[in-house]
Design a protein around this motif. Structure first.
Motif, PDB file in Angstrom:
ATOM      1  N   ASP A 193       0.849  -1.312  -0.066  1.00  0.00           N
ATOM      2  CA  ASP A 193      -0.044   0.016   0.013  1.00  0.00           C
ATOM      3  C   ASP A 193       1.136   1.200   0.038  1.00  0.00           C
ATOM      4  OD1 ASP A 193      -1.880   2.058   0.510  1.00  0.00           O
ATOM      5  OD2 ASP A 193      -3.185   0.841   1.768  1.00  0.00           O
ATOM      6  N   GLY A 194       0.773   1.973  -1.170  1.00  0.00           N
ATOM      7  CA  GLY A 194       1.709   3.100  -1.287  1.00  0.00           C
ATOM      8  C   GLY A 194       1.336   4.488  -0.696  1.00  0.00           C
ATOM      9  N   THR A 195       0.273   4.176   0.322  1.00  0.00           N
ATOM     10  CA  THR A 195      -0.376   5.407   0.832  1.00  0.00           C
ATOM     11  C   THR A 195      -1.010   6.173  -0.235  1.00  0.00           C
ATOM     12  OG1 THR A 195       1.456   5.310   2.587  1.00  0.00           O
ATOM     13  CG2 THR A 195      -0.082   7.284   2.895  1.00  0.00           C
ATOM     14  N   TYR A 225      -7.308   3.179   0.107  1.00  0.00           N
ATOM     15  CA  TYR A 225      -6.702   3.911  -0.985  1.00  0.00           C
ATOM     16  C   TYR A 225      -7.694   5.082  -1.042  1.00  0.00           C
ATOM     17  CZ  TYR A 225      -4.352   5.509  -5.116  1.00  0.00           C
ATOM     18  OH  TYR A 225      -4.010   6.238  -6.385  1.00  0.00           O
ATOM     19  N   LEU A 226      -8.775   4.703  -1.402  1.00  0.00           N
ATOM     20  CA  LEU A 226      -9.758   6.108  -1.878  1.00  0.00           C
ATOM     21  C   LEU A 226     -10.543   6.676  -0.617  1.00  0.00           C
ATOM     22  CD1 LEU A 226     -11.255   6.978  -4.308  1.00  0.00           C
ATOM     23  CD2 LEU A 226     -13.183   5.650  -3.818  1.00  0.00           C
ATOM     24  N   ILE A 227     -10.996   6.055   0.227  1.00  0.00           N
ATOM     25  CA  ILE A 227     -11.238   6.725   1.433  1.00  0.00           C
ATOM     26  C   ILE A 227     -10.363   7.318   2.385  1.00  0.00           C
ATOM     27  CG2 ILE A 227     -12.871   6.679   3.531  1.00  0.00           C
ATOM     28  CD1 ILE A 227     -14.615   6.396   1.094  1.00  0.00           C
ATOM     29  N   GLY A 228      -9.144   6.495   2.437  1.00  0.00           N
ATOM     30  CA  GLY A 228      -8.095   7.038   3.174  1.00  0.00           C
ATOM     31  C   GLY A 228      -7.306   8.199   2.762  1.00  0.00           C
ATOM     32  N   ASN A 229      -7.321   8.372   1.379  1.00  0.00           N
ATOM     33  CA  ASN A 229      -6.680   9.544   0.853  1.00  0.00           C
ATOM     34  C   ASN A 229      -7.603  10.577   0.863  1.00  0.00           C
ATOM     35  OD1 ASN A 229      -4.092   9.095  -0.183  1.00  0.00           O
ATOM     36  ND2 ASN A 229      -4.741   7.107  -0.858  1.00  0.00           N
ATOM     37  N   MET A 277      -9.244   6.987  10.704  1.00  0.00           N
ATOM     38  CA  MET A 277      -8.941   5.447  10.125  1.00  0.00           C
ATOM     39  C   MET A 277      -7.715   5.127  10.966  1.00  0.00           C
ATOM     40  SD  MET A 277      -9.908   5.623   6.321  1.00  0.00           S
ATOM     41  CE  MET A 277      -9.545   3.909   6.113  1.00  0.00           C
ATOM     42  N   GLN A 278      -7.258   5.849  11.937  1.00  0.00           N
ATOM     43  CA  GLN A 278      -5.913   5.212  12.555  1.00  0.00           C
ATOM     44  C   GLN A 278      -5.930   3.913  13.239  1.00  0.00           C
ATOM     45  OE1 GLN A 278      -4.767   7.668  15.746  1.00  0.00           O
ATOM     46  NE2 GLN A 278      -2.536   7.009  15.996  1.00  0.00           N
TER      47      GLN A 278
END
Length: 568
Positions: free
Chosen positions: A91-93, A272-276, A483-484
């Motif tokens: 996962d590349g953040t 990826y989507l929500i996290g970013n 999301m931690q």
């Protein structure tokens, strides 16, 4: 700027002088021609390439980390070559899979996973981006305006001696966006839009989310203006809009199908989507906007490029106001460039982090806006040869002399970075193995899974080991966010799944970002601490970094003694 030894300092200073000398010769040759059509750019383009290679050579040959993003991308690409499935295993953040897959290509041709290979890839991409940028400008504007507007970008990349000489994680998305701008410039010249080009514009835009989500607003805006061109110029609007939509959906549909097939759509959606979308250093958009001046102050040589364009925009607006022609600038191209500057600015400041490499999203949009205003402004002016010489010399001084000031102050120690000294003896040497990596290799082999608790992806590169967790560093589980806890549980799940051979707690007072052992050591997190205590044995401490080996991989002492005697 980076610190060099005496020989490399003389080498780079020579390069700076050569660049200035060649720029003066270029001005003399260009202004001396009776007609722009008599002036061939082939020779000068080749000279520009030679200067770029000359100035970038020390960085291309330096096989050490210049910035942690380089190690991070290489570690992720190394892991991808083992697992191939993104988001679940790597996962590349903020980075998408295309950024990593592209770095694998050179290794399929026999090249090693190292910094030289990565920067060579980045250099080739940079050459393509620069060519596309200039050709985009030339499609929109006259040659004279294209050269003026391209100068800050070209000189910036030739004279960069710091962070922008490393491989940044935007390298691939910037390529896709440059392709998109170039495609739009070709379409803009057409009286009726080509169906094939419409499909390709949207197709490239559809790839952008899987390179880096930060580029999506720019890509969407380009597609929106492409649709506007369809409405304005096409005789078959419905057909062309359907083609545009199909082009934009094709690549995402392929990715989603592969994600569902591989069972990773949940990872894509949540992390990826929500996290970013939620990725932020905190603060409101107003505070981020007000903090942009500070951002620029810490942007290194980018501030030279930004102020160069600011002065050019100011001069162009002044010419338009003075001639009363400001209203003549409000064309489709003006709004295209104006809104692109705004959306790029949003992409740069949205996260609230002052990462210099974000600023590259502004380059092409601000160049386009400057070109639109300058083209309109110059039409209202009458220029003598003397005034052309004076204005050209002033523009050259604005674009190039501040870079000289940076270089000189770095040479005497005023603006040098806190990096170690780069010596000419370091160039061309193979990748060096750190003491920690040597210790890891006593227990793990290249291709094994290893987990580094902290932010030291270079260990994966030095040992040729894959990530034991999708996150190559602990940034997301240490940074407060909604999301931690999700990131932490995913990290723990990955740890239990992969059962890495070696677990390294690299947290010391010298660690990057997480440099408070009392706060960040893995023992401070009960679930991680208990898992490591149950399955791993602490075998050594190197430079304060603790190395743990999975218990079933440890050779019993008696057997180890027998093996040593047999080897003797």
């Amino acid at each position: 700027m980076l610190n060099f030894d005496d020989l490399l300092t003389k080498y780079t200073l020579t390069g700076f002088v050569l660049v200035l000398f060649c720029c003066i010769l270029f001005l003399k040759a260009y202004i001396g021609k009776k007609s722009p059509s008599d002036f061939s750019l082939s020779f000068w383009g080749a000279l520009f390439l030679a200067l770029l290679v000359f100035m970038r050579l020390p960085f291309l040959a330096y096989n050490h980390e210049l910035e942690v993003d380089e190690s991070q991308m290489l570690a992720q690409a190394l892991s991808m070559k083992k697992y191939w499935v993104y988001w679940k295993y790597v996962d590349g953040t903020t980075q998408g899979p295309l950024t990593m897959y592209f770095l694998i290509i050179p290794t399929l041709l026999g090249m090693p996973f190292d910094y030289v290979t990565a920067r060579l890839v980045g250099f080739i991409v940079l050459l393509i981006v620069l060519w596309l940028t200039y050709d985009t400008l030339q499609n929109f504007f006259s040659r004279k305006v294209s050269l003026i507007v391209f100068a800050p970008i070209g000189l910036f990349y030739v004279l960069s001696q710091g962070y922008f000489s490393a491989l940044c994680n935007e390298y691939f998305v910037l390529l896709l966006l440059a392709v998109g701008f170039w495609q739009f410039s070709v379409l803009y010249k057409q009286h009726k839009p080509s169906g094939r080009l419409l499909f390709l514009i949207a197709f490239v835009a559809g790839m952008v989310p899987f390179a880096k989500l930060q580029g999506v607003p720019t890509a969407l805006l380009t597609v929106a203006f492409t649709a506007l061109l369809v409405f304005l110029r096409s005789d078959r609007k419905v057909r062309d809009l359907i083609i545009l939509a199909l082009g934009g959906l094709t690549f995402p549909v392929i990715v989603f199908a592969l994600a569902f097939y591989s069972g990773i759509f949940e990872y894509f959606w949540e992390f990826y989507l929500i996290g970013n979308v939620q990725y932020s250093g905190g603060g409101t958009m107003l505070t981020k906007l007000l903090g942009f001046a500070k951002f620029l102050r810490y942007s290194g040589q980018f501030i030279v490029l930004f102020l160069s364009y600011a002065s050019l925009l100011g001069a162009a607006v002044w010419m338009l106001i003075r001639s009363g022609a400001i209203g003549k600038t409000f064309s489709l191209l003006f709004f295209f460039s104006f809104f692109h500057v705004g959306i790029a600015f949003y992409s740069v400041i949205k996260s609230g982090y002052y990462f210099q490499h974000y600023l590259q999203f502004l380059m092409i949009p601000i160049a386009l806006l400057a070109g639109v205003l300058l083209e309109a402004g110059l039409r209202q002016q009458t220029w003598s040869r003397r005034s052309i010489w004076i204005s050209s010399s002033v523009w050259l001084a604005i674009c190039i002399l501040p870079h000289f000031v940076y270089k000189i102050t770095t040479t005497v120690g005023y603006t040098a970075t806190n990096t170690g000294l780069i010596s000419i003896e370091d160039l061309g040497r193979p990748l060096q193995i750190s003491a920690v990596s040597k210790e890891i290799l006593k227990y793990a082999q290249p291709g094994d899974d290893v987990t580094i608790w902290g932010w030291k992806p270079a260990y994966h590169l030095e040992t040729r080991t894959a990530q034991g967790t999708a996150d190559v560093m602990i940034y997301r589980i240490m940074t407060p966010s909604r999301m931690q806890e999700n990131y932490f549980q995913k990290y723990l799940k990955d740890l239990r799944r992969s059962k890495p051979i070696v677990f390294v707690d690299e947290i010391t007072t010298k660690s990057l970002w997480f440099n408070e052992p009392a706060k960040y050591r893995h023992e401070n997190f009960p679930e991680i601490r208990d898992y490591v205590a149950e399955h791993y044995h602490h075998v050594s401490t190197v430079n304060g970094e603790k190395i743990y080996v999975r218990k079933d991989r440890l050779i019993p002492e008696k057997e180890l003694s027998v093996q040593k005697n047999q080897s003797l």
